[in-house]
Design a protein around this motif. Structure first.
Motif, PDB file in Angstrom:
ATOM      1  N   ILE A 165       2.275  -1.901 -17.259  1.00  0.00           N
ATOM      2  CA  ILE A 165       3.444  -1.658 -18.111  1.00  0.00           C
ATOM      3  C   ILE A 165       3.048  -1.905 -19.556  1.00  0.00           C
ATOM      4  N   LYS A 166       3.477  -1.019 -20.452  1.00  0.00           N
ATOM      5  CA  LYS A 166       3.308  -1.261 -21.900  1.00  0.00           C
ATOM      6  C   LYS A 166       4.534  -0.693 -22.596  1.00  0.00           C
ATOM      7  N   ASP A 167       5.306  -1.583 -23.206  1.00  0.00           N
ATOM      8  CA  ASP A 167       6.525  -1.155 -23.895  1.00  0.00           C
ATOM      9  C   ASP A 167       7.409  -0.307 -22.969  1.00  0.00           C
ATOM     10  N   GLN A 168       7.651   0.937 -23.325  1.00  0.00           N
ATOM     11  CA  GLN A 168       8.600   1.770 -22.569  1.00  0.00           C
ATOM     12  C   GLN A 168       7.876   2.714 -21.605  1.00  0.00           C
ATOM     13  N   GLU A 205       7.243  12.155  17.167  1.00  0.00           N
ATOM     14  CA  GLU A 205       6.796  13.295  17.971  1.00  0.00           C
ATOM     15  C   GLU A 205       7.113  13.007  19.436  1.00  0.00           C
ATOM     16  N   ASP A 206       6.911  13.999  20.278  1.00  0.00           N
ATOM     17  CA  ASP A 206       7.149  13.783  21.721  1.00  0.00           C
ATOM     18  C   ASP A 206       6.273  12.651  22.255  1.00  0.00           C
ATOM     19  N   THR A 207       5.119  12.472  21.645  1.00  0.00           N
ATOM     20  CA  THR A 207       4.185  11.450  22.121  1.00  0.00           C
ATOM     21  C   THR A 207       4.431  10.084  21.479  1.00  0.00           C
ATOM     22  N   GLY A 208       5.446   9.981  20.594  1.00  0.00           N
ATOM     23  CA  GLY A 208       5.719   8.705  19.929  1.00  0.00           C
ATOM     24  C   GLY A 208       5.640   8.865  18.416  1.00  0.00           C
ATOM     25  N   PHE A 209       5.476   7.753  17.727  1.00  0.00           N
ATOM     26  CA  PHE A 209       5.424   7.785  16.270  1.00  0.00           C
ATOM     27  C   PHE A 209       4.005   8.086  15.804  1.00  0.00           C
ATOM     28  N   GLY A 210       3.891   8.939  14.799  1.00  0.00           N
ATOM     29  CA  GLY A 210       2.579   9.288  14.288  1.00  0.00           C
ATOM     30  C   GLY A 210       2.545   9.247  12.768  1.00  0.00           C
ATOM     31  N   LEU A 211       1.333   9.060  12.241  1.00  0.00           N
ATOM     32  CA  LEU A 211       1.136   9.064  10.786  1.00  0.00           C
ATOM     33  C   LEU A 211       0.764  10.493  10.393  1.00  0.00           C
ATOM     34  N   HIS A 212       1.711  11.189   9.784  1.00  0.00           N
ATOM     35  CA  HIS A 212       1.566  12.614   9.527  1.00  0.00           C
ATOM     36  C   HIS A 212       0.780  12.878   8.233  1.00  0.00           C
ATOM     37  N   ARG A 213       1.098  12.127   7.190  1.00  0.00           N
ATOM     38  CA  ARG A 213       0.396  12.271   5.919  1.00  0.00           C
ATOM     39  C   ARG A 213       0.112  10.884   5.333  1.00  0.00           C
ATOM     40  N   LEU A 214      -1.045  10.739   4.742  1.00  0.00           N
ATOM     41  CA  LEU A 214      -1.445   9.493   4.080  1.00  0.00           C
ATOM     42  C   LEU A 214      -2.068   9.893   2.753  1.00  0.00           C
ATOM     43  N   SER A 215      -1.436   9.492   1.674  1.00  0.00           N
ATOM     44  CA  SER A 215      -1.841   9.949   0.340  1.00  0.00           C
ATOM     45  C   SER A 215      -1.940   8.768  -0.604  1.00  0.00           C
ATOM     46  N   VAL A 216      -2.793   8.920  -1.614  1.00  0.00           N
ATOM     47  CA  VAL A 216      -2.693   8.022  -2.749  1.00  0.00           C
ATOM     48  C   VAL A 216      -1.558   8.572  -3.617  1.00  0.00           C
ATOM     49  N   SER A 217      -0.768   7.669  -4.169  1.00  0.00           N
ATOM     50  CA  SER A 217       0.432   8.055  -4.901  1.00  0.00           C
ATOM     51  C   SER A 217       0.428   7.390  -6.269  1.00  0.00           C
ATOM     52  N   ARG A 218       0.492   8.206  -7.313  1.00  0.00           N
ATOM     53  CA  ARG A 218       0.584   7.697  -8.675  1.00  0.00           C
ATOM     54  C   ARG A 218       1.950   8.037  -9.247  1.00  0.00           C
ATOM     55  N   LEU A 245      -6.747   4.106 -12.454  1.00  0.00           N
ATOM     56  CA  LEU A 245      -7.234   2.768 -12.823  1.00  0.00           C
ATOM     57  C   LEU A 245      -7.677   2.761 -14.294  1.00  0.00           C
ATOM     58  N   ALA A 246      -8.349   3.820 -14.732  1.00  0.00           N
ATOM     59  CA  ALA A 246      -8.784   3.912 -16.137  1.00  0.00           C
ATOM     60  C   ALA A 246      -7.581   4.037 -17.060  1.00  0.00           C
ATOM     61  N   ASP A 247      -6.604   4.851 -16.686  1.00  0.00           N
ATOM     62  CA  ASP A 247      -5.407   5.014 -17.532  1.00  0.00           C
ATOM     63  C   ASP A 247      -4.622   3.703 -17.620  1.00  0.00           C
ATOM     64  N   MET A 248      -4.615   2.934 -16.540  1.00  0.00           N
ATOM     65  CA  MET A 248      -3.931   1.634 -16.593  1.00  0.00           C
ATOM     66  C   MET A 248      -4.605   0.701 -17.589  1.00  0.00           C
ATOM     67  N   GLN A 249      -5.947   0.705 -17.600  1.00  0.00           N
ATOM     68  CA  GLN A 249      -6.672  -0.100 -18.579  1.00  0.00           C
ATOM     69  C   GLN A 249      -6.322   0.337 -19.997  1.00  0.00           C
ATOM     70  N   SER A 250      -6.325   1.645 -20.234  1.00  0.00           N
ATOM     71  CA  SER A 250      -6.000   2.158 -21.577  1.00  0.00           C
ATOM     72  C   SER A 250      -4.578   1.770 -21.974  1.00  0.00           C
ATOM     73  N   LEU A 251      -3.672   1.918 -21.022  1.00  0.00           N
ATOM     74  CA  LEU A 251      -2.261   1.635 -21.335  1.00  0.00           C
ATOM     75  C   LEU A 251      -2.112   0.189 -21.816  1.00  0.00           C
ATOM     76  N   LYS A 252      -2.774  -0.727 -21.097  1.00  0.00           N
ATOM     77  CA  LYS A 252      -2.627  -2.143 -21.456  1.00  0.00           C
ATOM     78  C   LYS A 252      -3.394  -2.467 -22.735  1.00  0.00           C
ATOM     79  N   GLY A 253      -4.323  -1.576 -23.159  1.00  0.00           N
ATOM     80  CA  GLY A 253      -4.969  -1.649 -24.478  1.00  0.00           C
ATOM     81  C   GLY A 253      -6.059  -2.694 -24.552  1.00  0.00           C
TER      82      GLY A 253
END
Lengths: 169, 169, 169
Positions: free
Chosen positions: B97-100, B114-127, B161-169
């Protein structure tokens, strides 16, 4: 300064420091996954003290100190996981803090991408032991035990819950 | 007012605002799943700025702006997921976080029944990229990349990760 | 005491109490899993008020009050899960707080260890209703509905989102 004002300011400062510590520990926990899954290995190692231990419950991969952690994360086993797609995630942990010391307890999951889709490769209870050094929380030890029915995982949970009680006094 | 008191009050107010922002961003993240899994779509769209982008790494479903997000979440593909049972969950994210302005990074999982039970359909990195508008954190962009071994996911983590470093300055 | 100072101290104290409550509720949520997965059952029961209800959406296992919760967690069904390896995890929840009352909403997952590896046995939406008693947040009710496509889960999410709006006023 008026004593009543001084007391209220001091109480606020202490409470806020406790809150900030809990959030900083959340940040440390949520740094590990992105760091190792992108091979940002210096960042991963920096979560530990210089001689911090990473005990993942598998003697072949026990690590003590930054050089050891870096070696293991640089090994083919880990790079192959990253190449085929993986995510190291940590559940919202229970945290106990006292002064410059803290303990965290939660669940670690390693997901991998396989030909058949995404799978849960490892599921462990994960304990973190931290100290605050130069204003920053770093791990002296992280301990994993696989939740495969072996008593070691249950024992790690029980011991950690007891240690959290002792820490808080 | 005494200068020493003013300084301590001001320091407390700044630190507390930082803490509140982190918790508000946690709240934004944990609103998305319940909103889309119950077809509370206006609530889901309200997590973005009016022209906010939702890039899920699949050109067929890229979205820009509330109308676009609502259209996609109202489409049969999504309604079918909800009808058979699904959960969109987000791991505890790393946050800068930096300012606004703020950036979040974590893992998104789409579970389906699913018919076979619960499954992990998609796994993504989320920004998440957020701005604070009229006192409320809203997303200008959310970006997903599937953790299926493609280099785009690793690159998204590294860049964030690089943008977070830049944001925090 | 100067009125301007008093006002700022009071505002800080109220905001900080709100922040501490959210973190205490996170702690309550992240206590449940380690408690039940290590058969630390008194700790698990202590998360509820003395007559608190645990409605897991399966009439065979509905629980009201500490004795009932302890009986169910002591039963063979639960002890067998623990013996073969399991993890009860909770996603980062959405939380609404007003005075001495709070509501949480997130996803509960029960993972079990099977001969074929780790599997996701149950995936439910999980609602917590809490009150603050003697300075401590305890649950009056926890409600689960399985995300298997049945309308009850979607209805629980919608109702909880509406109740959170009402609570905040």
């Amino acid at each position: 300064m008026n004593k009543a004002i001084e007391d209220r300011l001091h109480a606020l400062e202490c409470r806020l420091e406790r809150v900030e510590s809990q959030l900083e520990l959340y940040q440390a926990l949520s740094t590990y996954g992105p760091a190792v899954d992108s091979l940002s290995l210096d960042l991963a190692a920096s979560l530990w003290t210089h001689d911090g231990v990473y005990d993942i419950g598998d003697e072949r991969f026990d690590m003590a100190g930054h050089a050891d952690i870096l070696d293991t994360l640089n090994a083919d086993y880990h790079k192959d996981l990253v190449a085929k797609g993986c995510a190291h995630t940590m559940s919202l942990p229970l945290i106990a803090i006292k002064d410059q010391q803290a303990i965290g307890l939660g669940y670690h999951r390693l997901y991998t991408h396989e030909d058949t889709g995404f799978g849960l490769h490892r599921l462990s209870v994960s304990r973190w032991d931290w100290v605050k050094e130069s204003g920053r929380w770093v791990a002296t030890r992280r301990t994993h035990r696989l939740l495969d029915g072996s008593p070691e995982a249950r024992e790690l949970i029980r011991q950690t819950l007891a240690d959290m009680q002792s820490l808080k006094g």
